[in-house]
Design a protein around this motif. Structure first.
Motif, PDB file in Angstrom:
ATOM      1  N   SER A  15       0.887  -1.397  -0.090  1.00  0.00           N
ATOM      2  CA  SER A  15      -0.131   0.318   0.044  1.00  0.00           C
ATOM      3  C   SER A  15       0.533   1.460  -0.567  1.00  0.00           C
ATOM      4  CB  SER A  15      -0.918   0.306   1.252  1.00  0.00           C
ATOM      5  OG  SER A  15      -1.577  -0.826   0.956  1.00  0.00           O
ATOM      6  N   SER A  16       1.738   1.121  -0.410  1.00  0.00           N
ATOM      7  CA  SER A  16       3.116   2.432  -0.169  1.00  0.00           C
ATOM      8  C   SER A  16       2.612   3.359  -1.489  1.00  0.00           C
ATOM      9  CB  SER A  16       4.164   1.566   0.098  1.00  0.00           C
ATOM     10  OG  SER A  16       5.053   1.507   1.026  1.00  0.00           O
ATOM     11  N   LEU A  33      12.759  16.052 -13.087  1.00  0.00           N
ATOM     12  CA  LEU A  33      11.716  14.877 -13.241  1.00  0.00           C
ATOM     13  C   LEU A  33      11.164  14.041 -11.500  1.00  0.00           C
ATOM     14  CD1 LEU A  33      14.665  12.869 -15.298  1.00  0.00           C
ATOM     15  CD2 LEU A  33      12.215  13.731 -15.816  1.00  0.00           C
ATOM     16  N   GLN A  34      10.000  13.750 -12.566  1.00  0.00           N
ATOM     17  CA  GLN A  34       9.239  13.876 -10.970  1.00  0.00           C
ATOM     18  C   GLN A  34       8.490  12.246 -10.922  1.00  0.00           C
ATOM     19  OE1 GLN A  34       7.322  16.574  -8.474  1.00  0.00           O
ATOM     20  NE2 GLN A  34       6.959  18.118 -10.278  1.00  0.00           N
ATOM     21  N   VAL A  35       8.924  11.688 -10.398  1.00  0.00           N
ATOM     22  CA  VAL A  35       7.940  10.075 -10.593  1.00  0.00           C
ATOM     23  C   VAL A  35       7.054   9.475  -8.770  1.00  0.00           C
ATOM     24  CG1 VAL A  35       8.353   6.800 -10.851  1.00  0.00           C
ATOM     25  CG2 VAL A  35       9.449   9.030 -12.050  1.00  0.00           C
ATOM     26  N   GLU A  36       6.164   9.222  -9.205  1.00  0.00           N
ATOM     27  CA  GLU A  36       5.047   9.006  -7.866  1.00  0.00           C
ATOM     28  C   GLU A  36       4.172   7.894  -8.663  1.00  0.00           C
ATOM     29  OE1 GLU A  36       1.195  10.628  -5.960  1.00  0.00           O
ATOM     30  OE2 GLU A  36       2.310  12.183  -6.595  1.00  0.00           O
ATOM     31  N   GLY A  37       4.213   6.569  -7.519  1.00  0.00           N
ATOM     32  CA  GLY A  37       3.332   5.437  -7.534  1.00  0.00           C
ATOM     33  C   GLY A  37       3.274   4.807  -6.561  1.00  0.00           C
ATOM     34  N   ASP A  38       2.448   4.041  -6.720  1.00  0.00           N
ATOM     35  CA  ASP A  38       1.867   2.629  -6.058  1.00  0.00           C
ATOM     36  C   ASP A  38       1.939   1.316  -6.930  1.00  0.00           C
ATOM     37  OD1 ASP A  38      -0.869   3.044  -6.872  1.00  0.00           O
ATOM     38  OD2 ASP A  38      -0.887   3.935  -5.383  1.00  0.00           O
TER      39      ASP A  38
END
Length: 163
Positions: A15-16, A33-38
């Motif tokens: 769930s992180s 540069l940006q990255v976000e995800g689960d």
């Protein structure tokens, strides 16, 4: 920078949410540069901004939930060029073309005037033009603002502010 976060009270690693950001000075500007995800979705964004001709130009590309996004813009203040404060911001993004002009100055005897006009032309199936503008006169006791936008009746707001 890099971070990992879980919702409060949830200790399941699946769930992180992971967030990463990398920035560097490139050719007189800043590249990011940006990255976000689960475990179920990811979002990516790259941008570059630098000073150009007294203003700030920028470009941004992104992908989130399968949708591509972009924005190219230029903003400039005209403080010191005109009598009062003024600025302009123009750009284009995945929804259309937009622009905004702002100006403010002291009219005299404690009375100030602020003007703002904005426009957006949506390039999708609707191909809709939206215009808005507002004039606000204010002093230490209060303000009166006259505003009007596409498809709206003009409206007058009167009130007070604490500075």
């Amino acid at each position: 920078s890099y971070s990992v976060e879980n919702p409060v009270g949830v200790y399941d690693l699946a769930s992180s949410t992971h967030r990463g950001r990398l920035s560097a000075d490139v050719a007189g500007g800043e590249a990011v540069l940006q990255v976000e995800g689960d475990s179920s979705s990811q979002a990516y964004e790259g941008s570059y901004a630098r000073d150009v001709q007294g203003g700030r130009a920028g470009v941004r590309l992104s992908r989130k939930d399968g949708a591509l996004g972009y924005n190219v813009s230029y903003a400039r203040d005209f403080d010191g060029v005109l009598d009062g404060d003024a600025g302009v911001h123009i750009g284009i993004d995945e929804a259309g073309v937009y622009g905004k002009v702002t100006a403010s100055r002291e009219v005299g005897q404690g009375l100030g005037a602020d003007y703002e006009a904005s426009a957006r032309f949506e390039t999708g199936e609707d191909r809709r033009l939206q215009l808005q503008h507002a004039l606000k006169l204010s002093n230490k006791l209060g303000y009166a603002q006259l505003a009007h936008g596409s498809g709206e009746a003009p409206r007058l707001r009167v009130g007070y502010e604490f500075n």
